[in-house]
Design a protein around this motif. Structure first.
Motif, short mmCIF file in Angstrom:
data_model
loop_
_atom_site.label_atom_id
_atom_site.label_comp_id
_atom_site.label_asym_id
_atom_site.label_seq_id
_atom_site.Cartn_x
_atom_site.Cartn_y
_atom_site.Cartn_z
N HIS A 85 -5.60 -0.76 15.98
CA HIS A 85 -4.51 0.31 15.56
C HIS A 85 -3.10 -0.41 15.74
O HIS A 85 -2.40 -0.48 14.72
N HIS A 89 -0.43 -1.94 12.54
CA HIS A 89 0.86 -1.69 12.65
C HIS A 89 1.75 -2.90 12.06
O HIS A 89 2.85 -2.93 11.44
N HIS A 95 1.85 5.13 9.38
CA HIS A 95 0.41 5.64 9.51
C HIS A 95 -0.10 6.25 7.82
O HIS A 95 -0.45 7.42 7.62
N HIS A 99 -2.63 1.56 6.38
CA HIS A 99 -2.73 1.41 7.51
C HIS A 99 -4.22 1.70 8.10
O HIS A 99 -4.82 0.92 8.81
N LYS A 100 -4.58 2.80 8.15
CA LYS A 100 -5.89 3.18 8.57
C LYS A 100 -7.15 2.39 7.88
O LYS A 100 -8.00 2.13 8.57
#
Length: 135
Positions: A85, A89, A95, A99-100
């Motif tokens: 995670h 970034h 988010h 990003h996911k």
């Protein structure tokens, strides 16, 4: 890159995703710190910018009612998920779906390595109290 002793094992994982996160070469330090909340399980990461091109990732960890060595209470899977995670970034700050997606790509590479290295399951790791990263 400096990595604190208890997280040194993540170096091989980070090397595996440098092609997805080229900014990883600008990481100066990865460290862990005991969080300041004692009543609940929590982990969060913090990216500190030293300048426009260098970063530090700190994982803050706490776990309800456990001894002071908090980091060992998180499974290898937990720590790799938090690291994926934070690494995402470095490319996509907010988010967003991008990003996911990147986080999932990083985590997928981490899991392939973990499986090849003989990791069985989080339940096995926590039940027997022998952490994969201590081998």
């Amino acid at each position: 890159m400096k990595i604190t002793k208890e997280l040194e094992w993540v170096r091989d994982y980070i090397d595996k995703v440098e092609h997805l996160v080229p900014k990883v070469k600008h990481l100066k330090k990865i460290s862990s710190k005991k969080g300041n909340r004692e009543r609940w399980q929590h982990c969060h990461g913090l990216i500190t910018y030293f300048d426009k091109k260098s970063y530090r990732i700190t994982l803050y960890l706490t776990y309800h009612d456990l001894p002071s060595d908090k980091i060992k209470q998180y499974s290898t899977l937990d720590l790799l998920q938090y690291l994926a995670h934070e690494l995402a970034h470095l490319i996509h700050w907010e988010h967003t779906p991008e990003h996911k997606v990147l986080e999932c790509e990083i985590l997928s590479i981490f899991m392939v390595k973990l499986k090849k290295d003989g990791y069985t399951s989080e339940e096995d790791e926590l039940r027997i109290g022998k952490f994969y990263r201590e081998d």
